[in-house]
Design an enzyme around this catalytic site. Structure first.
Site, PDB file in Angstrom:
ATOM      1  N   LEU A  33       5.774  21.318 -43.509  1.00 15.94           N
ATOM      2  CA  LEU A  33       4.775  22.320 -43.914  1.00 15.94           C
ATOM      3  C   LEU A  33       3.831  21.818 -45.002  1.00 15.94           C
ATOM      4  O   LEU A  33       4.197  21.005 -45.842  1.00 15.94           O
ATOM      5  CB  LEU A  33       5.488  23.587 -44.405  1.00 15.94           C
ATOM      6  CG  LEU A  33       6.421  24.250 -43.385  1.00 15.94           C
ATOM      7  CD1 LEU A  33       7.009  25.536 -43.964  1.00 15.94           C
ATOM      8  CD2 LEU A  33       5.701  24.550 -42.065  1.00 15.94           C
ATOM      9  N   HIS A  34       2.619  22.337 -44.965  1.00 13.83           N
ATOM     10  CA  HIS A  34       1.596  22.036 -45.969  1.00 13.83           C
ATOM     11  C   HIS A  34       0.879  23.348 -46.310  1.00 13.83           C
ATOM     12  O   HIS A  34       1.227  24.409 -45.773  1.00 13.83           O
ATOM     13  CB  HIS A  34       0.636  20.973 -45.447  1.00 13.83           C
ATOM     14  CG  HIS A  34       0.094  21.268 -44.067  1.00 13.83           C
ATOM     15  ND1 HIS A  34      -0.749  22.326 -43.804  1.00 13.83           N
ATOM     16  CD2 HIS A  34       0.324  20.669 -42.871  1.00 13.83           C
ATOM     17  CE1 HIS A  34      -1.053  22.342 -42.526  1.00 13.83           C
ATOM     18  NE2 HIS A  34      -0.400  21.358 -41.929  1.00 13.83           N
ATOM     19  N   HIS A  37      -0.121  25.850 -43.522  1.00 13.28           N
ATOM     20  CA  HIS A  37       0.926  26.747 -43.031  1.00 13.28           C
ATOM     21  C   HIS A  37       1.163  27.879 -44.032  1.00 13.28           C
ATOM     22  O   HIS A  37       1.333  29.047 -43.655  1.00 13.28           O
ATOM     23  CB  HIS A  37       2.247  25.983 -42.851  1.00 13.28           C
ATOM     24  CG  HIS A  37       2.213  24.890 -41.828  1.00 13.28           C
ATOM     25  ND1 HIS A  37       2.311  23.565 -42.164  1.00 13.28           N
ATOM     26  CD2 HIS A  37       2.111  24.935 -40.476  1.00 13.28           C
ATOM     27  CE1 HIS A  37       2.281  22.820 -41.066  1.00 13.28           C
ATOM     28  NE2 HIS A  37       2.158  23.628 -40.022  1.00 13.28           N
ATOM     29  N   GLY A 149      -3.676  28.996 -36.795  1.00  9.85           N
ATOM     30  CA  GLY A 149      -4.773  28.316 -37.478  1.00  9.85           C
ATOM     31  C   GLY A 149      -5.915  27.927 -36.552  1.00  9.85           C
ATOM     32  O   GLY A 149      -5.686  27.445 -35.448  1.00  9.85           O
ATOM     33  N   LYS A 151      -7.598  25.443 -36.896  1.00  9.46           N
ATOM     34  CA  LYS A 151      -7.563  23.989 -36.712  1.00  9.46           C
ATOM     35  C   LYS A 151      -7.186  23.650 -35.268  1.00  9.46           C
ATOM     36  O   LYS A 151      -7.682  22.685 -34.699  1.00  9.46           O
ATOM     37  CB  LYS A 151      -6.558  23.345 -37.669  1.00  9.46           C
ATOM     38  CG  LYS A 151      -6.510  21.870 -37.462  1.00  9.46           C
ATOM     39  CD  LYS A 151      -5.572  21.222 -38.426  1.00  9.46           C
ATOM     40  CE  LYS A 151      -5.182  19.880 -37.898  1.00  9.46           C
ATOM     41  NZ  LYS A 151      -4.206  19.961 -36.827  1.00  9.46           N
ATOM     42  N   GLN A 155      -5.744  25.819 -28.853  1.00 10.80           N
ATOM     43  CA  GLN A 155      -4.400  26.418 -28.791  1.00 10.80           C
ATOM     44  C   GLN A 155      -4.484  27.933 -29.010  1.00 10.80           C
ATOM     45  O   GLN A 155      -3.776  28.704 -28.352  1.00 10.80           O
ATOM     46  CB  GLN A 155      -3.495  25.783 -29.841  1.00 10.80           C
ATOM     47  CG  GLN A 155      -2.144  26.444 -29.980  1.00 10.80           C
ATOM     48  CD  GLN A 155      -1.195  25.656 -30.854  1.00 10.80           C
ATOM     49  OE1 GLN A 155      -0.493  24.779 -30.381  1.00 10.80           O
ATOM     50  NE2 GLN A 155      -1.176  25.943 -32.145  1.00 10.80           N
ATOM     51  N   SER A 188       0.447  18.172 -40.415  1.00 14.18           N
ATOM     52  CA  SER A 188       1.752  17.519 -40.605  1.00 14.18           C
ATOM     53  C   SER A 188       1.637  16.036 -40.271  1.00 14.18           C
ATOM     54  O   SER A 188       2.312  15.197 -40.865  1.00 14.18           O
ATOM     55  CB  SER A 188       2.797  18.165 -39.707  1.00 14.18           C
ATOM     56  OG  SER A 188       2.839  19.544 -39.963  1.00 14.18           O
ATOM     57  N   ARG A 189       0.770  15.711 -39.313  1.00 13.02           N
ATOM     58  CA  ARG A 189       0.630  14.307 -38.893  1.00 13.02           C
ATOM     59  C   ARG A 189      -0.014  13.441 -39.974  1.00 13.02           C
ATOM     60  O   ARG A 189       0.117  12.220 -39.933  1.00 13.02           O
ATOM     61  CB  ARG A 189      -0.167  14.220 -37.591  1.00 13.02           C
ATOM     62  CG  ARG A 189       0.625  14.715 -36.388  1.00 13.02           C
ATOM     63  CD  ARG A 189      -0.105  14.460 -35.086  1.00 13.02           C
ATOM     64  NE  ARG A 189       0.729  14.753 -33.942  1.00 13.02           N
ATOM     65  CZ  ARG A 189       0.870  15.957 -33.405  1.00 13.02           C
ATOM     66  NH1 ARG A 189       0.223  16.984 -33.930  1.00 13.02           N
ATOM     67  NH2 ARG A 189       1.670  16.148 -32.374  1.00 13.02           N
TER      68      ARG A 189
HETATM   69  P1  AMP Z   1       2.030  23.188 -36.423  1.00  7.47           P
HETATM   70  O1  AMP Z   1       3.209  23.215 -37.341  1.00  7.47           O
HETATM   71  O2  AMP Z   1       1.160  21.993 -36.577  1.00  7.47           O
HETATM   72  O3  AMP Z   1       2.382  23.503 -35.005  1.00  7.47           O
HETATM   73  O4  AMP Z   1       1.109  24.390 -36.905  1.00  7.47           O
HETATM   74  C1  AMP Z   1       1.603  25.685 -37.038  1.00  7.47           C
HETATM   75  C2  AMP Z   1       0.449  26.608 -37.272  1.00  7.47           C
HETATM   76  O5  AMP Z   1      -0.237  26.221 -38.451  1.00  7.47           O
HETATM   77  C3  AMP Z   1      -0.581  26.589 -36.141  1.00  7.47           C
HETATM   78  O6  AMP Z   1      -1.043  27.898 -35.916  1.00  7.47           O
HETATM   79  C4  AMP Z   1      -1.666  25.719 -36.702  1.00  7.47           C
HETATM   80  O7  AMP Z   1      -2.946  25.979 -36.168  1.00  7.47           O
HETATM   81  C5  AMP Z   1      -1.610  26.101 -38.176  1.00  7.47           C
HETATM   82  N1  AMP Z   1      -2.223  25.059 -38.998  1.00  7.47           N
HETATM   83  C6  AMP Z   1      -1.968  23.734 -38.966  1.00  7.47           C
HETATM   84  N2  AMP Z   1      -2.756  23.088 -39.831  1.00  7.47           N
HETATM   85  C7  AMP Z   1      -3.535  24.023 -40.431  1.00  7.47           C
HETATM   86  C8  AMP Z   1      -4.560  23.982 -41.412  1.00  7.47           C
HETATM   87  N3  AMP Z   1      -4.952  22.838 -41.967  1.00  7.47           N
HETATM   88  N4  AMP Z   1      -5.132  25.147 -41.780  1.00  7.47           N
HETATM   89  C9  AMP Z   1      -4.744  26.316 -41.217  1.00  7.47           C
HETATM   90  N5  AMP Z   1      -3.782  26.418 -40.290  1.00  7.47           N
HETATM   91  C10 AMP Z   1      -3.192  25.294 -39.893  1.00  7.47           C
END
Ligand code: AMP
Length: 282
Positions: A33-34, A37, A149, A151, A155, A188-189
């Site tokens: 997480l960042h 999230h 998000g 981003k 999706q 996360s990447r």
């Molecule tokens: P992930 O863990 O990458 O699958 O992301 C989980 C959720 O966090 C998804 O809805 C993403 O679109 C959102 N998310 C990831 N990065 C960001 C970001 N930089 N800003 C806002 N939402 C994000």
């Protein structure tokens, strides 16, 4: 914060929260997480009464097995961050819990055009995996509002379609992209980037900004070329630079073809694939 690992317990908990008339907000994640999230959790706290987050690295949405194996895992830190942000419940299922019959023969979703372009084209099967896991999570959480998000622009469109296919009452709330101080979209990447790659990764945001700054003033084909050049200068290997209609995601070749243009990029720093987009103020 309560941590629950099974769907049955989760359903019970959500039911008891809802019986008091409270609204349930849901933030699905794959962990590592960042702030992006955590911002979703904050939005969920503002908009609902009980916030459920999930951490599950979904094997069925990785078209590249190496990407799955190398996906960062920081579970202890994640738990602390979710708790500090006021998450009420963390759903932390094992693969077996969500896919008791394995992951080989799973259902198929009719996603149409969305699955043939951009992320759908470059990551075959990815959005089927996203739908497979989201269907299971949404069935278990039964949220009033789902926070995701911008981003992951495409999706969000896919999940909207899934909610429609499911006849779900859940409302999707799309939250703005949270960025690092230099503009790089949090992801996360990013944790997998070396110091040099991290410095070059800003190229994606610079390319998007170039498009934003000159939108309507320069032609779309020219700006896409400009963006490609910026990416190349930052040693990116580009999957796509696209300018599309923000509602349909159909690529456009003239600014006049869309009221809500969005620029989208996917590109690699070595083996780390990053995506980002910007809604263009026209
Ligand atoms: P992930 O863990 O990458 O699958 O992301 C989980 C959720 O966090 C998804 O809805 C993403 O679109 C959102 N998310 C990831 N990065 C960001 C970001 N930089 N800003 C806002 N939402 C994000």
């Amino acid at each position: 914060m309560i941590i629950i690992k099974t769907r049955s317990l989760l359903r019970k908990y959500v039911k008891s929260c809802r019986s008091g008339g409270g609204k349930i907000g849901f933030v699905p994640t794959m962990g590592a997480l960042h702030e992006g999230h955590i911002e979703l959790v904050r939005q969920a706290k503002q908009g609902t009464d009980t916030v459920v987050a999930s951490i599950f690295v979904n094997p069925t949405q990785f078209n590249d097995p190496k990407d799955f194996q190398k996906y960062p895992v920081t579970i202890e830190k994640d738990i602390l961050a979710l708790e500090a942000a006021g998450t009420d419940l963390l759903f932390l299922p094992a693969v077996q819990e969500l896919y008791p019959d394995g992951t080989l023969e799973l259902e198929h979703y009719e996603l149409g055009y969305l699955e043939t372009i951009l992320e759908g084209f470059y990551r075959p099967g990815h959005f089927q995996g996203v739908c497979q896991v989201m269907k299971r999570l949404l069935d278990a959480v039964d949220a009033d509002r789902l926070f995701m998000g911008q981003k992951d622009y495409q999706q969000c469109m896919v999940v909207k379609r899934l909610l429609h296919l499911m006849g779900s009452h859940t409302e999707l709330i799309t939250c703005p992209t949270v960025r690092e101080a230099d503009g790089l979209a949090m992801s996360s990447r990013n944790k997998r980037l070396t110091t040099e790659q991290r410095a070059r990764a800003i190229g994606i945001y610079k390319a998007l900004q170039r498009i934003q700054d000159l939108a309507g003033k320069k032609g779309i084909a020219t700006l896409k070329q400009d963006a490609l050049r910026i990416l190349e200068d930052h040693q990116f290997r580009t999957d796509y630079v696209e300018i599309a209609d923000g509602i349909t995601l159909q690529p456009v070749s003239e600014w006049s073809e869309t009221q809500k243009p969005v620029a989208l990029i996917a590109a690699f720093q070595d083996e780390v694939r990053l995506i980002d987009n910007i809604i263009i103020n026209s």
